[in-house]
Structure formats: C-alpha cells, structure tokens
Design an enzyme around this catalytic site. Structure first.
Site, PDB file in Angstrom:
ATOM      1  N   ASN A  90       0.838  -1.219   0.000  1.00 51.59           N
ATOM      2  CA  ASN A  90       0.000   0.000   0.000  1.00 51.59           C
ATOM      3  C   ASN A  90       0.866   1.259   0.000  1.00 51.59           C
ATOM      4  OD1 ASN A  90       0.972   0.062   2.580  1.00 51.59           O
ATOM      5  ND2 ASN A  90      -1.020   0.051   3.603  1.00 51.59           N
ATOM      6  N   ARG A 127      19.289   4.409  25.554  1.00 52.72           N
ATOM      7  CA  ARG A 127      17.930   4.558  25.008  1.00 52.72           C
ATOM      8  C   ARG A 127      17.028   3.573  25.754  1.00 52.72           C
ATOM      9  NH1 ARG A 127      17.201   3.391  18.628  1.00 52.72           N
ATOM     10  NH2 ARG A 127      17.864   1.316  19.267  1.00 52.72           N
ATOM     11  N   PHE A 148       5.973  -9.600   4.303  1.00 51.89           N
ATOM     12  CA  PHE A 148       6.780  -8.536   4.916  1.00 51.89           C
ATOM     13  C   PHE A 148       5.915  -7.398   5.449  1.00 51.89           C
ATOM     14  CE2 PHE A 148       9.755 -10.033   1.502  1.00 51.89           C
ATOM     15  CZ  PHE A 148      10.828 -10.380   2.301  1.00 51.89           C
ATOM     16  N   SER A 158      11.190 -11.148  14.176  1.00 49.60           N
ATOM     17  CA  SER A 158      12.326 -10.315  14.596  1.00 49.60           C
ATOM     18  C   SER A 158      12.966 -10.890  15.848  1.00 49.60           C
ATOM     19  CB  SER A 158      11.781  -8.917  14.894  1.00 49.60           C
ATOM     20  OG  SER A 158      12.717  -8.169  15.622  1.00 49.60           O
ATOM     21  N   LYS A 184       4.728  -9.009  16.710  1.00 52.31           N
ATOM     22  CA  LYS A 184       5.496 -10.122  16.122  1.00 52.31           C
ATOM     23  C   LYS A 184       5.227 -11.410  16.901  1.00 52.31           C
ATOM     24  CE  LYS A 184       7.434  -7.930  12.747  1.00 52.31           C
ATOM     25  NZ  LYS A 184       6.908  -8.161  11.402  1.00 52.31           N
ATOM     26  N   TYR A 235       5.286  -3.085  19.153  1.00 52.91           N
ATOM     27  CA  TYR A 235       5.785  -3.660  17.898  1.00 52.91           C
ATOM     28  C   TYR A 235       6.207  -5.121  18.123  1.00 52.91           C
ATOM     29  CZ  TYR A 235       9.200  -4.973  14.351  1.00 52.91           C
ATOM     30  OH  TYR A 235       9.901  -5.674  13.393  1.00 52.91           O
ATOM     31  N   LEU A 288      20.677   2.432  13.756  1.00 51.21           N
ATOM     32  CA  LEU A 288      22.062   2.906  13.736  1.00 51.21           C
ATOM     33  C   LEU A 288      22.626   3.116  12.329  1.00 51.21           C
ATOM     34  CD1 LEU A 288      24.642   3.490  15.398  1.00 51.21           C
ATOM     35  CD2 LEU A 288      25.227   1.082  15.126  1.00 51.21           C
ATOM     36  N   SER A 291       2.637   2.560   2.204  1.00 48.46           N
ATOM     37  CA  SER A 291       2.561   3.384   3.423  1.00 48.46           C
ATOM     38  C   SER A 291       3.959   3.731   3.914  1.00 48.46           C
ATOM     39  CB  SER A 291       1.775   2.656   4.515  1.00 48.46           C
ATOM     40  OG  SER A 291       2.309   1.363   4.721  1.00 48.46           O
TER      41      SER A 291
HETATM   42  P1  NAD Z   1       9.631  -1.519   5.281  1.00 45.91           P
HETATM   43  O1  NAD Z   1       8.775  -0.572   6.026  1.00 45.91           O
HETATM   44  O2  NAD Z   1      10.722  -0.976   4.439  1.00 45.91           O
HETATM   45  O3  NAD Z   1       8.715  -2.465   4.365  1.00 45.91           O
HETATM   46  C1  NAD Z   1       7.411  -2.829   4.725  1.00 45.91           C
HETATM   47  C2  NAD Z   1       6.524  -2.646   3.507  1.00 45.91           C
HETATM   48  O4  NAD Z   1       5.198  -3.039   3.829  1.00 45.91           O
HETATM   49  C3  NAD Z   1       6.455  -1.197   3.026  1.00 45.91           C
HETATM   50  O5  NAD Z   1       6.661  -1.150   1.627  1.00 45.91           O
HETATM   51  C4  NAD Z   1       5.038  -0.746   3.382  1.00 45.91           C
HETATM   52  O6  NAD Z   1       4.539   0.221   2.492  1.00 45.91           O
HETATM   53  C5  NAD Z   1       4.297  -2.062   3.318  1.00 45.91           C
HETATM   54  N1  NAD Z   1       3.088  -2.145   4.152  1.00 45.91           N
HETATM   55  C6  NAD Z   1       2.949  -1.837   5.458  1.00 45.91           C
HETATM   56  N2  NAD Z   1       1.706  -2.090   5.859  1.00 45.91           N
HETATM   57  C7  NAD Z   1       1.030  -2.576   4.791  1.00 45.91           C
HETATM   58  C8  NAD Z   1      -0.301  -3.019   4.573  1.00 45.91           C
HETATM   59  N3  NAD Z   1      -1.221  -3.004   5.548  1.00 45.91           N
HETATM   60  N4  NAD Z   1      -0.654  -3.441   3.344  1.00 45.91           N
HETATM   61  C9  NAD Z   1       0.253  -3.452   2.333  1.00 45.91           C
HETATM   62  N5  NAD Z   1       1.516  -3.052   2.467  1.00 45.91           N
HETATM   63  C10 NAD Z   1       1.903  -2.611   3.697  1.00 45.91           C
HETATM   64  O7  NAD Z   1      10.215  -2.556   6.349  1.00 45.91           O
HETATM   65  P2  NAD Z   1      11.359  -3.648   6.172  1.00 45.91           P
HETATM   66  O8  NAD Z   1      12.541  -3.175   6.926  1.00 45.91           O
HETATM   67  O9  NAD Z   1      11.496  -4.055   4.780  1.00 45.91           O
HETATM   68  O10 NAD Z   1      10.725  -4.817   7.033  1.00 45.91           O
HETATM   69  C11 NAD Z   1       9.943  -5.838   6.454  1.00 45.91           C
HETATM   70  C12 NAD Z   1       9.401  -6.744   7.539  1.00 45.91           C
HETATM   71  O11 NAD Z   1      10.483  -7.252   8.308  1.00 45.91           O
HETATM   72  C13 NAD Z   1       8.482  -6.031   8.533  1.00 45.91           C
HETATM   73  O12 NAD Z   1       7.445  -6.925   8.882  1.00 45.91           O
HETATM   74  C14 NAD Z   1       9.379  -5.771   9.718  1.00 45.91           C
HETATM   75  O13 NAD Z   1       8.659  -5.704  10.924  1.00 45.91           O
HETATM   76  C15 NAD Z   1      10.282  -6.995   9.682  1.00 45.91           C
HETATM   77  N6  NAD Z   1      11.570  -6.758  10.348  1.00 45.91           N
HETATM   78  C16 NAD Z   1      12.336  -5.713   9.922  1.00 45.91           C
HETATM   79  C17 NAD Z   1      13.545  -5.470  10.569  1.00 45.91           C
HETATM   80  C18 NAD Z   1      14.405  -4.306  10.151  1.00 45.91           C
HETATM   81  O14 NAD Z   1      15.282  -3.904  10.909  1.00 45.91           O
HETATM   82  N7  NAD Z   1      14.243  -3.727   8.975  1.00 45.91           N
HETATM   83  C19 NAD Z   1      13.975  -6.294  11.616  1.00 45.91           C
HETATM   84  C20 NAD Z   1      13.167  -7.367  11.995  1.00 45.91           C
HETATM   85  C21 NAD Z   1      11.954  -7.599  11.343  1.00 45.91           C
HETATM   86  C1  UD1 Z   2      15.825  -1.764  17.021  1.00 46.22           C
HETATM   87  C2  UD1 Z   2      14.527  -2.028  17.735  1.00 46.22           C
HETATM   88  C3  UD1 Z   2      14.153  -3.496  17.536  1.00 46.22           C
HETATM   89  C4  UD1 Z   2      14.065  -3.813  16.054  1.00 46.22           C
HETATM   90  C5  UD1 Z   2      15.410  -3.461  15.411  1.00 46.22           C
HETATM   91  C6  UD1 Z   2      15.432  -3.697  13.939  1.00 46.22           C
HETATM   92  C7  UD1 Z   2      14.462  -0.447  19.618  1.00 46.22           C
HETATM   93  C8  UD1 Z   2      14.521  -0.320  21.103  1.00 46.22           C
HETATM   94  N1  UD1 Z   2      14.656  -1.705  19.145  1.00 46.22           N
HETATM   95  O1  UD1 Z   2      16.772  -2.634  17.549  1.00 46.22           O
HETATM   96  O2  UD1 Z   2      12.920  -3.790  18.144  1.00 46.22           O
HETATM   97  O3  UD1 Z   2      13.778  -5.191  15.854  1.00 46.22           O
HETATM   98  O4  UD1 Z   2      15.692  -2.074  15.660  1.00 46.22           O
HETATM   99  O5  UD1 Z   2      14.610  -2.792  13.282  1.00 46.22           O
HETATM  100  O6  UD1 Z   2      14.205   0.498  18.895  1.00 46.22           O
HETATM  101  N2  UD1 Z   2      22.208   3.268  18.457  1.00 46.22           N
HETATM  102  C9  UD1 Z   2      22.868   4.430  18.828  1.00 46.22           C
HETATM  103  N3  UD1 Z   2      22.490   5.610  18.254  1.00 46.22           N
HETATM  104  C10 UD1 Z   2      21.478   5.689  17.336  1.00 46.22           C
HETATM  105  C11 UD1 Z   2      20.803   4.491  16.957  1.00 46.22           C
HETATM  106  C12 UD1 Z   2      21.196   3.316  17.553  1.00 46.22           C
HETATM  107  O7  UD1 Z   2      23.770   4.395  19.646  1.00 46.22           O
HETATM  108  O8  UD1 Z   2      21.164   6.795  16.872  1.00 46.22           O
HETATM  109  C13 UD1 Z   2      22.639   1.992  19.057  1.00 46.22           C
HETATM  110  C14 UD1 Z   2      21.558   1.281  19.852  1.00 46.22           C
HETATM  111  O9  UD1 Z   2      21.563   1.709  21.181  1.00 46.22           O
HETATM  112  C15 UD1 Z   2      21.977  -0.183  19.670  1.00 46.22           C
HETATM  113  C16 UD1 Z   2      22.604  -0.211  18.280  1.00 46.22           C
HETATM  114  O10 UD1 Z   2      22.971   1.129  18.002  1.00 46.22           O
HETATM  115  O11 UD1 Z   2      22.964  -0.538  20.605  1.00 46.22           O
HETATM  116  C17 UD1 Z   2      21.647  -0.712  17.203  1.00 46.22           C
HETATM  117  O12 UD1 Z   2      20.457   0.069  17.265  1.00 46.22           O
HETATM  118  P1  UD1 Z   2      19.266  -0.115  16.194  1.00 46.22           P
HETATM  119  O13 UD1 Z   2      19.830  -0.039  14.842  1.00 46.22           O
HETATM  120  O14 UD1 Z   2      18.201   0.865  16.563  1.00 46.22           O
HETATM  121  O15 UD1 Z   2      18.769  -1.598  16.417  1.00 46.22           O
HETATM  122  P2  UD1 Z   2      18.270  -2.328  17.753  1.00 46.22           P
HETATM  123  O16 UD1 Z   2      18.378  -1.471  18.948  1.00 46.22           O
HETATM  124  O17 UD1 Z   2      18.942  -3.636  17.822  1.00 46.22           O
END
Ligand code: NAD
Ligand code: UD1
Length: 342
Positions: free
Chosen positions: A32, A296, A80, A124, A152, A148, A199, A34
């Site tokens: 979508n 944080r 996803f 996740s 999951k 969040y 990060l 979003s």
């Molecule tokens: P992202 O936001 O880049 O991609 C998600 C996509 O889903 C987007 O294109 C968004 O427009 C679409 N979307 C959201 N809600 C929707 C809906 N109701 N209908 C249709 N489309 C919808 O995120 P990402 O980083 O690619 O993550 C993908 C998946 O992996 C997510 O479920 C996220 O929670 C999970 N995940 C991501 C991370 C990360 O750090 N990126 C870590 C662990 C798990």
């Molecule tokens: C975060 C989310 C986690 C999610 C993951 C992947 C939180 C509390 N947790 O995890 O649920 O699954 O992202 O999307 O948000 N850091 C800094 N400065 C910054 C950003 C991050 O020091 O500006 C540090 C954090 O404290 C951490 C590390 O970098 O130690 C990684 O951070 P981040 O990339 O946000 O990932 P997670 O904390 O692992």
C-alpha cells in the site's frame, strides 16, 4: 514458483524480489506504499531486467486480497507488510495491532480460502526480549518489551495455532537480527522517511552530510567498549534466507508433509556501536562524529544469534561480513543521498 510478496516495495522486500527474480521465480507484489514508493520496484525491474506485477492494496482489504488470489495461481506467500518503528508503536499501539496483526489475519483467511498453504513470515529478534544468555537460540523463551515486538510475538502464536489446526500448512518464521547494507548495484537500499531510528541509516546520513553527529546511546553497558552489541546481517544474506526457506518448504511439500519452522537469520557475530562507526569510516573514507549520551529506553546491552539451526535446516549461511555491509550501505547512500526521493 509463483510467489506473492506483501510489503515487497520495502527495504527487505525489494532485495528479496531481486533474489527471487534472479532465481527464476515469478513474483506478485502487494503493497500500500505506506512506507515505500513505487520507484523502488522500478529499480528492482531495472536491476533484474524483469517485470514485476504490482498491486497497490492494503493487506487488510479482504475484497482486494480475495481478487488478487482469484486472479493468480499462487504457490507461496512471503509476508513482509507491517509497521516496524518501535517508538511509534509505543505511542500508537492500536495502529500497530490493527496493521500488523489484523493485516496478517486477513492475509491468512484469504490464503486459506484460496488453498495457498505455504507462508514465510518476517519476525524479529525482538521476540527474545531480554535474553539471559548469548548467543540466542530459537529455543530461548520469548517475550515482548513494546507493542511492535508484541505484534510479532502475537503473529508467531497465531501461526502456531493455525498450524495446530491444520498441519498440512508449511510455515517458515524467520527471526531477523539487524538487517543492514544494500544491493551491490547501489540502486536499492534503506530509505527512511524521517529521522532514522536505527544505527546504520543514521551513520550513512552523517557520512553523506545530512546529519551532524551520532548520539551513541549508552557507553556504560557491560560490553568490552561499553556500547551496545548487535548482530548485523547483510540484507542480501537476509533476502537469500527467504529463498532457502521457500526451497526447504517446497521439499517438505514434495514429501507430502506440513511444517512449522522457526529460524534465526543472523550472522552469529556481534559488533559494538563503536566498532560499527570505525568500520563505516573505513568503508566510506568519512569521519563520523559522535557523542556518548544516556542509554535509550528499551535497549539491551548485547544481542546476537546462534545461526546454526538455519544452516542445519535450510542449508543457509551468511556470505557477507561487516566490510561488505558498510561498503554497500555507503554505495547506496552516496548514490541516493535522499533515498528514493527525487
Ligand atoms: P519496510 O517498512 O521498508 O517495508 C514494509 C513494507 O510493507 C512497506 O513497503 C510498506 O509500504 C508495506 N506495508 C505496510 N503495511 C502494509 C499493509 N497493511 N498493506 C500493504 N503493504 C503494507 O520494512 P522492512 O525493513 O522491509 O521490514 C519488512 C518486515 O520485516 C516487517 O514486517 C518488519 O517488521 C520486519 N523486520 C524488519 C527489521 C528491520 O530492521 N528492517 C527487523 C526485523 C523484522
Ligand atoms: C531496534 C529495535 C528493535 C528492532 C530493530 C530492527 C528499539 C529499542 N529496538 O533494535 O525492536 O527489531 O531495531 O529494526 O528500537 N544506536 C545508537 N544511536 C542511534 C541508533 C542506535 O547508539 O542513533 C545503538 C543502539 O543503542 C543499539 C545499536 O545502536 O545498541 C543498534 O540500534 P538499532 O539499529 O536501533 O537496532 P536495535 O536497537 O537492535
């Protein structure tokens, strides 16, 4: 295979689309937009020289989803679509439960109606809450520390109940650690809408001159340099993990069986924030100014996976190390200083 990909225009979705197309699969994306833009999928087409069928639809829209499942013969779904910002989920929990949990319920109902029984779901490492020991194995207890993470966990539990009710389904739950990096082409990558929470995108934006300074959250953790340790995984390795999961589930299907498989996708190697800064500076040739500030809220000291089960079960192992992660993230950011925005 003909694979439907929800959220295929997002960060991990686009990279997975490329890997699937290059492996010869047909794909249909439902998004979508979003949290993404259609141009991301045009880049996927450019990289692969293949076309992508895209439906702009919300997965919670059962009418549209039903029409999509009726119009195509679909072998498997990679799911996803969902919201992923932890801080926002604390402020707007209903938005997260509605989109992530309800969206998944609608998707499952439509898959069930269409007789599509193979699903790969993006979970996740956040489902491990505060792990008592490291590295983290799939058998560790799960818990959530924010809405969040709870979505999951709820979806994992829904999938488990679903499988119990009909064990002919083949479900892969992939627990991602910290995805970073970008495609080698520099055409697709992570493109946060707002100030990045994570990060790596924050560091990349400093290197490209969009932000001044990194705030390192906490210098007093019980880790060798006092900063938080995470298991960063190259997004291409993560994308390939989805292919491995699909191949594994297809083998299960060929044996006439069902399966619920939960695996970690991480490298098993943890790096501290300071190590990440140093590695990125080396890859980009830029200095990353930083200051150490308070921890944080909700962060843990260290989190890294035992990724041996994914290798054992699906023959998957990560190929890329920290240098590639930083080099590829920088290549993308340098080529696209404002992400996908014009
Ligand atoms: P992202 O936001 O880049 O991609 C998600 C996509 O889903 C987007 O294109 C968004 O427009 C679409 N979307 C959201 N809600 C929707 C809906 N109701 N209908 C249709 N489309 C919808 O995120 P990402 O980083 O690619 O993550 C993908 C998946 O992996 C997510 O479920 C996220 O929670 C999970 N995940 C991501 C991370 C990360 O750090 N990126 C870590 C662990 C798990
Ligand atoms: C975060 C989310 C986690 C999610 C993951 C992947 C939180 C509390 N947790 O995890 O649920 O699954 O992202 O999307 O948000 N850091 C800094 N400065 C910054 C950003 C991050 O020091 O500006 C540090 C954090 O404290 C951490 C590390 O970098 O130690 C990684 O951070 P981040 O990339 O946000 O990932 P997670 O904390 O692992």
């Amino acid at each position: 295979m003909n694979i439907l990909i929800t959220g295929g225009a997002g960060y991990i979705g686009t990279h997975t689309c490329v890997e699937l197309l290059e492996a010869g699969h047909e794909i249909i994306v439902v998004d979508n937009f979003s949290n993404s833009l259609p141009v991301a999928l045009e880049r996927v087409e450019k990289i692969t020289a293949k076309s992508v069928l895209v439906y702009e639809a919300d997965i919670s829209d059962s009418q549209k989803m039903s029409a999509i499942f009726s119009a195509h013969v679909i072998d498997a779904v990679i799911h996803f679509a969902g919201f992923k910002a932890v801080g926002e989920s604390v402020k707007e929990p209903l938005k997260y439960y509605a989109n992530n949990v309800n969206g998944t319920l609608v998707l499952l109902a439509e898959m069930q109606r269409a007789g599509v029984k193979t699903l790969v779901f993006s979970s996740s490492a956040t489902v491990y809450g505060l792990p008592e020991t490291l590295p983290i194995k799939e058998s560790f207890p799960t818990s959530a520390t924010n809405p969040y993470g709870r979505t999951k966990l709820m979806i994992e539990e829904i999938l488990s109940d679903f499988y119990l009710a009909d064990d002919s389904w083949r479900i892969g739950i992939l627990r991602y650690f910290n995805p970073v990096g970008a495609h080698k082409s520099g055409q697709i990558g992570e493109s946060p809408n707002d100030i990045p929470n994570n990060l790596m995108p924050f560091i990349s934006q400093i290197a490209v001159g969009k932000r001044d300074k990194l705030r390192v959250f906490g210098g007093d953790y019980p880790t060798p340099d006092g900063t938080g340790i995470r298991d960063y995984i190259h997004v291409i390795d993560l994308a390939k993990g989805h292919l491995s999961a699909l191949n594994h589930l297809a083998e299960t299907q060929q044996k006439g069986m069902g399966e619920l498989l939960t695996v970690n996708l991480g490298t098993g190697q943890g790096y501290s924030v300071l190590e990440m800064i140093k590695a990125f500076e080396k890859a980009s040739g830029k200095t990353i100014p930083f200051e150490i500030v308070a921890r944080r809220s909700g962060d843990i000291a260290a989190c890294y996976s035992d990724s041996s089960y994914a290798k054992q079960m699906m023959g998957w192992k990560p190929l890329y190390g920290l240098e590639d992660m930083c080099k590829d993230a920088w290549h993308w950011q340098k080529n696209n200083p404002n992400g996908y925005e014009k």
